[in-house]
Enzyme design. Structure first.
Site, PDB file in Angstrom:
ATOM      1  N   ASN A   1       0.869  -1.183   0.000  1.00 46.54           N
ATOM      2  CA  ASN A   1       0.000   0.000   0.000  1.00 46.54           C
ATOM      3  C   ASN A   1       0.903   1.229   0.000  1.00 46.54           C
ATOM      4  O   ASN A   1       1.486   1.569   1.023  1.00 46.54           O
ATOM      5  CB  ASN A   1      -0.897  -0.031   1.253  1.00 46.54           C
TER       6      ASN A   1
ATOM      7  N   LYS B   1       0.128   4.246  -0.298  1.00 40.73           N
ATOM      8  CA  LYS B   1      -0.526   5.446   0.268  1.00 40.73           C
ATOM      9  C   LYS B   1      -0.278   6.646  -0.639  1.00 40.73           C
ATOM     10  O   LYS B   1      -0.155   6.494  -1.849  1.00 40.73           O
ATOM     11  CB  LYS B   1      -0.047   5.677   1.703  1.00 40.73           C
TER      12      LYS B   1
ATOM     13  N   HIS C   1      -9.744   1.196   4.467  1.00 39.27           N
ATOM     14  CA  HIS C   1      -8.523   1.389   5.252  1.00 39.27           C
ATOM     15  C   HIS C   1      -8.815   2.380   6.380  1.00 39.27           C
ATOM     16  O   HIS C   1      -9.506   3.378   6.177  1.00 39.27           O
ATOM     17  CB  HIS C   1      -7.403   1.921   4.350  1.00 39.27           C
TER      18      HIS C   1
ATOM     19  N   GLU D   1      -7.149   4.659   7.702  1.00 41.05           N
ATOM     20  CA  GLU D   1      -6.761   6.057   7.456  1.00 41.05           C
ATOM     21  C   GLU D   1      -7.860   6.778   6.693  1.00 41.05           C
ATOM     22  O   GLU D   1      -8.008   7.989   6.804  1.00 41.05           O
ATOM     23  CB  GLU D   1      -5.433   6.107   6.683  1.00 41.05           C
TER      24      GLU D   1
ATOM     25  N   GLU E   1      -5.948  -5.242  10.233  1.00 44.66           N
ATOM     26  CA  GLU E   1      -4.993  -4.158  10.474  1.00 44.66           C
ATOM     27  C   GLU E   1      -5.344  -3.457  11.783  1.00 44.66           C
ATOM     28  O   GLU E   1      -6.143  -2.495  11.789  1.00 44.66           O
ATOM     29  CB  GLU E   1      -5.062  -3.132   9.340  1.00 44.66           C
TER      30      GLU E   1
ATOM     31  N   GLY F   1       1.803   2.152  11.002  1.00 44.17           N
ATOM     32  CA  GLY F   1       2.710   3.304  11.002  1.00 44.17           C
ATOM     33  C   GLY F   1       3.393   3.566  12.333  1.00 44.17           C
ATOM     34  O   GLY F   1       3.914   4.649  12.566  1.00 44.17           O
TER      35      GLY F   1
ATOM     36  N   SER G   1       2.877  -2.319  10.404  1.00 45.54           N
ATOM     37  CA  SER G   1       4.314  -2.353  10.703  1.00 45.54           C
ATOM     38  C   SER G   1       4.992  -3.677  10.342  1.00 45.54           C
ATOM     39  O   SER G   1       5.917  -4.117  11.040  1.00 45.54           O
ATOM     40  CB  SER G   1       4.564  -1.989  12.177  1.00 45.54           C
TER      41      SER G   1
END
Ligand code: PEP
Length: 250
Positions: free
Chosen positions: A9, A11, A95, A97, A167, A173, A211
């Protein structure tokens, strides 16, 4: 035995120049006969570039989001048919985010999941709990609810040949990956939840994200219900991503 899958990904990272270097390196490093499904998800504007560099490689590509409508007056949105035209075969849905920054509801996510399936692409559905939810011991309840909306709207069969990415939000992150045992426990929970349809439970790929790096990938991917990984930062480095893909060859 399910074939493992590793998804990068990217991003909102990259440029034409940096992608060219990354795509060329990946196309060179990944052998034609890799035993793992490998996917990269660049930002939308780079799908054509990605298609050009990867069309003769075993690496597939996908998008990081999609519109829930087919076409029309939806400024700023990108439809499944547009993604299809650029050869995308996977779409990341829900996702964290996006769901936090853009307040995406479980219903929206479910509709997008269905649109992707209907278009013949593979959805990669992200689920996972926050740190507060984990500390409160309600992580299974949270993930269960995220899946229930899709099940209620379209039935369990829609998960056939799909990918779910567990996730945990606290692991994304942060360099604080879930332990292999924590990942396995949630993956097993998800598979058991979807086990009333045997075909779905067996074919469903459940990958871990948060991560993942070259140091922890092998241990995570060795767990029986971990079918690969969704990789953020480490997918921007060709050697690290290759090493993670290699760890999935087990
Ligand atoms: C992600 O955002 O999907 C992700 C897993 O990111 P990272 O690997 O950087 O934690």
């Amino acid at each position: 035995m399910r074939r493992k899958i590793v998804v990068g990904n990217w991003k909102m990272n990259g440029s034409l120049a940096s992608n060219e270097a990354l795509l060329k390196a990946l196309a060179e490093k990944i052998p034609q006969t890799t035993p793992v499904d490998i996917v990269v998800c660049p930002p939308y504007p780079f799908l054509f570039q990605t298609q050009s560099y990867l069309k003769n490689s075993p690496i597939r590509w996908g998008a990081q989001n999609v519109a829930k409508f087919e076409s029309g007056a939806f400024t700023g949105e990108v439809s499944v048919s547009m993604l299809n035209e650029f050869g995308a075969s996977y779409v990341i849905i829900g996702h964290s985010e996006r769901s936090t920054a853009y307040c995406e509801s479980d219903e929206n996510i479910a509709t997008k999941f269905m649109m992707v399936k209907k278009a013949g692409m593979t959805p990669i559905l992200c689920v996972g709990e926050t740190l507060i939810e984990r500390e409160a011991g309600i992580m299974e309840k949270v993930v269960s609810k995220q899946l229930d909306t899709i099940i209620k709207m379209y039935g369990e069969e829609i998960f056939d040949e799909s990918v779910i990415a567990y996730e945990p939000v606290w692991a994304i992150g942060t360099d604080l990956a879930a332990s292999p045992e924590q990942a396995q426990a949630m993956h097993q929970f998800i598979r058991e939840k979807l086990s009333s349809n045997n075909k779905v439970a067996k074919s469903l790929k459940i990958i871990y994200g948060g991560s993942v790096n070259p140091q922890n990938a092998l241990q995570l991917f060795s767990m029986p219900d971990v079918d690969g990984g969704l990789v953020g930062r480490a997918s921007l480095n060709a050697s690290d991503f290759e090493s993670i893909c290699h760890s999935a060859e087990i």
